[in-house]
Design a protein around this motif. Structure first.
Motif, PDB file in Angstrom:
ATOM      1  N   PHE A  28      79.066  16.295 -20.716  1.00 56.66           N
ATOM      2  CA  PHE A  28      79.481  15.256 -19.766  1.00 56.66           C
ATOM      3  C   PHE A  28      78.724  13.956 -19.997  1.00 56.66           C
ATOM      4  O   PHE A  28      79.272  12.871 -19.795  1.00 56.66           O
ATOM      5  CB  PHE A  28      79.296  15.722 -18.323  1.00 56.66           C
ATOM      6  CG  PHE A  28      80.141  16.920 -17.956  1.00 56.66           C
ATOM      7  CD1 PHE A  28      81.392  17.130 -18.504  1.00 56.66           C
ATOM      8  CD2 PHE A  28      79.661  17.857 -17.059  1.00 56.66           C
ATOM      9  CE1 PHE A  28      82.165  18.233 -18.177  1.00 56.66           C
ATOM     10  CE2 PHE A  28      80.423  18.965 -16.712  1.00 56.66           C
ATOM     11  CZ  PHE A  28      81.677  19.150 -17.269  1.00 56.66           C
ATOM     12  N   SER A  68      88.208  17.108 -21.966  1.00 54.33           N
ATOM     13  CA  SER A  68      88.631  15.765 -21.570  1.00 54.33           C
ATOM     14  C   SER A  68      87.547  15.020 -20.784  1.00 54.33           C
ATOM     15  O   SER A  68      87.642  13.813 -20.597  1.00 54.33           O
ATOM     16  CB  SER A  68      89.910  15.841 -20.728  1.00 54.33           C
ATOM     17  OG  SER A  68      89.651  16.426 -19.477  1.00 54.33           O
ATOM     18  N   ALA A  69      86.515  15.722 -20.350  1.00 56.60           N
ATOM     19  CA  ALA A  69      85.453  15.101 -19.550  1.00 56.60           C
ATOM     20  C   ALA A  69      84.243  14.665 -20.385  1.00 56.60           C
ATOM     21  O   ALA A  69      83.234  14.247 -19.830  1.00 56.60           O
ATOM     22  CB  ALA A  69      85.008  16.056 -18.443  1.00 56.60           C
ATOM     23  N   ARG A  70      84.359  14.732 -21.710  1.00 60.02           N
ATOM     24  CA  ARG A  70      83.232  14.315 -22.555  1.00 60.02           C
ATOM     25  C   ARG A  70      82.874  12.867 -22.249  1.00 60.02           C
ATOM     26  O   ARG A  70      83.726  11.988 -22.192  1.00 60.02           O
ATOM     27  CB  ARG A  70      83.557  14.450 -24.033  1.00 60.02           C
ATOM     28  CG  ARG A  70      82.412  13.932 -24.914  1.00 60.02           C
ATOM     29  CD  ARG A  70      82.556  14.347 -26.353  1.00 60.02           C
ATOM     30  NE  ARG A  70      81.575  13.757 -27.229  1.00 60.02           N
ATOM     31  CZ  ARG A  70      80.286  14.063 -27.275  1.00 60.02           C
ATOM     32  NH1 ARG A  70      79.802  14.981 -26.473  1.00 60.02           N
ATOM     33  NH2 ARG A  70      79.462  13.475 -28.114  1.00 60.02           N
ATOM     34  N   SER A  72      81.939  11.599 -19.492  1.00 56.89           N
ATOM     35  CA  SER A  72      82.407  11.135 -18.174  1.00 56.89           C
ATOM     36  C   SER A  72      81.267  10.704 -17.257  1.00 56.89           C
ATOM     37  O   SER A  72      81.504  10.136 -16.204  1.00 56.89           O
ATOM     38  CB  SER A  72      83.235  12.226 -17.494  1.00 56.89           C
ATOM     39  OG  SER A  72      82.465  13.397 -17.296  1.00 56.89           O
ATOM     40  N   ARG A 101      75.725  13.789  -9.421  1.00 57.07           N
ATOM     41  CA  ARG A 101      76.437  12.922 -10.367  1.00 57.07           C
ATOM     42  C   ARG A 101      76.542  11.542  -9.745  1.00 57.07           C
ATOM     43  O   ARG A 101      77.150  11.395  -8.683  1.00 57.07           O
ATOM     44  CB  ARG A 101      77.812  13.495 -10.636  1.00 57.07           C
ATOM     45  CG  ARG A 101      78.640  12.719 -11.618  1.00 57.07           C
ATOM     46  CD  ARG A 101      80.035  13.292 -11.722  1.00 57.07           C
ATOM     47  NE  ARG A 101      80.066  14.583 -12.332  1.00 57.07           N
ATOM     48  CZ  ARG A 101      80.456  14.822 -13.588  1.00 57.07           C
ATOM     49  NH1 ARG A 101      80.863  13.832 -14.338  1.00 57.07           N
ATOM     50  NH2 ARG A 101      80.452  16.041 -14.070  1.00 57.07           N
TER      51      ARG A 101
END
Length: 142
Positions: A28, A68-70, A72, A101
């Motif tokens: 992430f 898809s969250a690389r 993020s 986060r």
């Protein structure tokens, strides 16, 4: 002795949970050298996760969502109170997962079903994770 039938200690279970969540933190955050291989290779072909809001995802969908969250955004994941509930051919354990986060924090209780697999990155294969919000643990501003 067949390693698939060896018992796991509570410490080994906790170490595996922490190991896998460090992979998520690196991914992430977009850390150099971060790879999803350790995540993908730790999941059984029949892996299923139930999120705290009741959504169900299989291995393919889970990998897609994480991939898809690389990059993020950095997330600090703290694993607390890991414990074994069942220790046999299949291992059932529970742990608290606290996430921070940016401006949001959340806390969930996760129950996981694993088995020993010497070919898996941490020596365990993940079959099921079922998450539920801890009281007051839904995402909220920090």
């Amino acid at each position: 002795r067949d390693t698939a039938r060896m018992s796991a200690s509570e410490g080994e279970f906790g170490e595996e949970v922490i190991r896998l969540h460090r992979v998520f933190e690196d991914w992430f955050a977009g850390a150099d050298g971060a790879s999803l291989d350790e995540f993908v290779d730790a999941l059984s072909d029949g892996f299923v996760i139930v999120s705290p809001d009741g959504r169900v995802a299989d291995k393919r969908r889970s990998v897609e969502m994480v991939a898809s969250a690389r990059g993020s955004g950095a997330v600090a994941i703290s694993i607390r109170a890991p414990r074994l509930l069942v220790d046999g051919e299949m291992i059932i354990g529970q742990y608290e997962e606290h996430q921070a986060r940016e401006l949001f924090v959340s806390s969930r209780l996760s129950t996981a079903v694993l088995s020993r697999d010497p070919n898996a990155p941490g020596g365990f294969l993940w079959h099921l994770v079922h998450e539920t919000w801890l009281p007051g643990g839904e995402p909220r501003q920090a």
